[in-house]
Design an enzyme around this catalytic site. Sequence first.
Site, PDB file in Angstrom:
ATOM      1  CB  CYS A  13     -14.665  14.723   9.811  1.00 32.57           C
ATOM      2  SG  CYS A  13     -15.094  16.476   9.909  1.00 32.57           S
TER       3      CYS A  13
ATOM      4  CG  ASN B 197       0.363   8.136   3.497  1.00 36.26           C
ATOM      5  OD1 ASN B 197       1.564   8.152   3.295  1.00 36.26           O
ATOM      6  ND2 ASN B 197      -0.496   7.557   2.664  1.00 36.26           N
ATOM      7  CD  GLU B 198      -0.367   9.047  -1.407  1.00 31.16           C
ATOM      8  OE1 GLU B 198      -1.385   8.337  -1.426  1.00 31.16           O
ATOM      9  OE2 GLU B 198       0.506   8.992  -2.277  1.00 31.16           O
TER      10      GLU B 198
ATOM     11  CB  CYS C  90     -17.485  19.752   6.992  1.00 27.27           C
ATOM     12  SG  CYS C  90     -16.015  18.757   7.330  1.00 27.27           S
TER      13      CYS C  90
ATOM     14  CD  GLU D 101       4.240   6.387  -0.761  1.00 25.01           C
ATOM     15  OE1 GLU D 101       3.557   5.854  -1.664  1.00 25.01           O
ATOM     16  OE2 GLU D 101       3.764   6.729   0.328  1.00 25.01           O
TER      17      GLU D 101
ATOM     18  CD  GLU E 198      -0.876  -0.287  -0.514  1.00 26.13           C
ATOM     19  OE1 GLU E 198      -0.236  -0.328   0.550  1.00 26.13           O
ATOM     20  OE2 GLU E 198      -1.063   0.742  -1.185  1.00 26.13           O
TER      21      GLU E 198
ATOM     22  CG  PHE F 278      -0.922  -9.009  -6.669  1.00 24.20           C
ATOM     23  CD1 PHE F 278       0.009 -10.051  -6.665  1.00 24.20           C
ATOM     24  CD2 PHE F 278      -2.266  -9.327  -6.541  1.00 24.20           C
ATOM     25  CE1 PHE F 278      -0.390 -11.376  -6.545  1.00 24.20           C
ATOM     26  CE2 PHE F 278      -2.681 -10.647  -6.423  1.00 24.20           C
ATOM     27  CZ  PHE F 278      -1.738 -11.681  -6.421  1.00 24.20           C
TER      28      PHE F 278
HETATM   29  C1  GLA Z   1       0.362   5.800  -1.796  1.00 20.12           C
HETATM   30  C2  GLA Z   1       0.456   5.596  -0.301  1.00 20.12           C
HETATM   31  C3  GLA Z   1       1.160   4.341   0.096  1.00 20.12           C
HETATM   32  C4  GLA Z   1       0.819   3.205  -0.823  1.00 20.12           C
HETATM   33  C5  GLA Z   1       1.113   3.590  -2.230  1.00 20.12           C
HETATM   34  C6  GLA Z   1       0.874   2.492  -3.229  1.00 20.12           C
HETATM   35  O1  GLA Z   1       1.369   6.564  -2.309  1.00 20.12           O
HETATM   36  O2  GLA Z   1       1.049   6.677   0.354  1.00 20.12           O
HETATM   37  O3  GLA Z   1       0.784   4.047   1.425  1.00 20.12           O
HETATM   38  O4  GLA Z   1      -0.525   2.874  -0.687  1.00 20.12           O
HETATM   39  O5  GLA Z   1       0.280   4.661  -2.587  1.00 20.12           O
HETATM   40  O6  GLA Z   1       1.132   2.913  -4.541  1.00 20.12           O
HETATM   41 ZN    ZN Z   2     -16.578  16.687   8.108  1.00 22.79          ZN
END
Ligand code: GLA
Ligand code: ZN
Length: 670
Positions: A115, A149-150, A160, A306, A354, A356
């Site tokens: 959160c 990350n992302e 919230c 990436e 992941e 594959f």
């Molecule tokens: C995202 C994530 C990575 C990985 C890739 C796989 O971009 O940041 O950790 O999981 O996808 O495509």
């Molecule tokens: Zn929340």
Amino acid sequence: MVDDDQNAILFGGDYNPEQWPEDTWQGDIDKLKQANINVATINVFSWALLEPRENVFNFEQLDRIIALLVRNKIKIILATSTAAIPAWIIQKYPGIARVDVNGIRQKQGKRHNACPNSPDFKRLARGLVKRLVERYKDCPELTYWHVSNEYEGYCYCDNCAVAFREWLQQKYGTLERLNLDWNSNIWSHTYHEWSEIEPPMMTTDLFDNGKPVLSGAAIDYQRFQSDSLLNDFKLERDVIKQFDQQHPVTTNLMGSQKALDYFKWAPEMDIISWDSYPMPDDSAAETAMEHDLMRGLKQQPFLLMEETPNQQNWYPYNALKKPGEMRMLSYQAIAHGANNIAFFQLKQSRSGAEKFHGSVLTHSDSVHTRTFKEVQQLGKEVTKLPMTLNQANVQANVAVIFDWDSYWGLENSIGPLAKLSYVKEVQRFYQMLYGHGLTVDLVAKDADLMKYQLVVAPVLYMMNPQAITNITRYVEQGGTFLTTYMSGIADQTDNIYIGGYPGPLREILGLHIDEHDARSAKQSVRILAMNQSEVGTADGVCDLIIPDTATTLAHYSNDVFYNNYATITRNHYGRGTAYYCGAELSESGLNYLMEKLANTAGLKLGTSPKVEVTTRATAEEKFIFIINTDNREQTIMNPVPLATSLLTGKESATKLVLGPYAVEILHQIL
Ligand code: GLA
Ligand code: ZN
């Protein structure tokens, strides 16, 4: 093999040695160095290893991973590990886990699951990041900090809800103001206490299709969640900056994803980085547009954090990249502003989600695989490119406006067309430009537009006072502007402008619209030029345009009862020209429109839609990237004959014969 050149362009990727026995590490690094890898992104998901219990830290394994990379002169992009929450944290502080849109509290397991407004998350993240920075800030190979990350997705928990009400109080001051701006008398939403306001979710304001009842509340929740995640990024960034002012801080973004308004994020990031995963059947234009958007966030070069060296694993069909395709896509990224190449991942996992997913070192564990050899070859080329390329920015004379408010507002709307996708509509017009060899910047609606010969604003659904002034001034002062159906429709809290579409853009466009049709592909309608020749077809949204001062350039055919209404118009306003495209045109219709636009804007159109020509330049030099995005041979006239090829060192010919996915980089000293 990289000769440990500290000045080579970065070439590397995500590396997760913690998934492997330690006695395999050095052997892997030896192989990766053969592929010219010179940088590794590490520590992306290691929180549970680093902090096994609250305030008990164990950095021994990370110390050894970092020592391994330092010993082998591999640069480091060091992630903060806060993107996946350890099990003990969620057991101890269940309120850290997100509540999803259905109201279900998550438990430990997946990632990106904290959160954003949890005080426990903030405290624990701050503690971990502080220790990481203190420990590794002086590491000789440290190059960038990679926060989390992302960032993605929303939370709908009680934390919230409380934070949302505070955010709303800041924004509106009084409930009267909020009720007015949300027009909340609809379906008895009128609020009398702040505590009555709930996050719009499946149990409250969202229908089964995810669309809201009260559109003003919905878009404010999207803004609020985007801001909340941004605050978490800023929290980690500020901890890093407190101890380390030297290394730039980034987080890996995701192109045209929906949840976060990246134009608000960009000023907080030292450098943009992003993850490019085109679908196997995406067009070259679709991939190019994503890069242009990421470059457009800061209007500066970026990092490609990436891409996959070969196959994806999370699409329905994960086609192999054909020979040369990965190289082509990598150069396309560089042409559009990437200052590096990085893969997910360097060594393929043997288990888990992941296993594959494509990787530099695959399950074959061999340096003789096709993937490895293609990476090796690319690495050899890329690490020799001159470092001055990093300062060279893309030269674009056309801008496309991209706008998260419009993205949200349009897709929150119920009607006129359920399938209307914001990104697909922007792509339609980007493709029109890209397919004619134009280089495009994607910019915000309040960006400086004056430097562009042409500005295109597809489905710019939501306006605000700055954008109205910005666009009006651009046209007044001589710019060429195009906007489309579903533009200028609503104000900042998603109330429709009264007086006919497209609201505040009516005057510069010299037209008004009382009705818009929405037609299925089966009901497509022919579009005719003024000489009655067919210029294309249209389906989807079809505006019934009533020109006021505008000239009609095309109209509907008599397949429909509104054949006397305009489809494409042009209006002179001030010293400039404003075009309007009132329907989702087929390719030939867009070509017709493009020619008119090019004429007005004085743009020279290219001849080969499959060969991309993109220039990055500084005041001293130019890099001209010529990329055959197709898997068939293409021949074009060299736009800069005699310029030196950076890949072969030779003078280039007047005609360029480009094999499947072939790339040429021509260099000019100015
Ligand atoms: C995202 C994530 C990575 C990985 C890739 C796989 O971009 O940041 O950790 O999981 O996808 O495509
Ligand atoms: Zn929340």
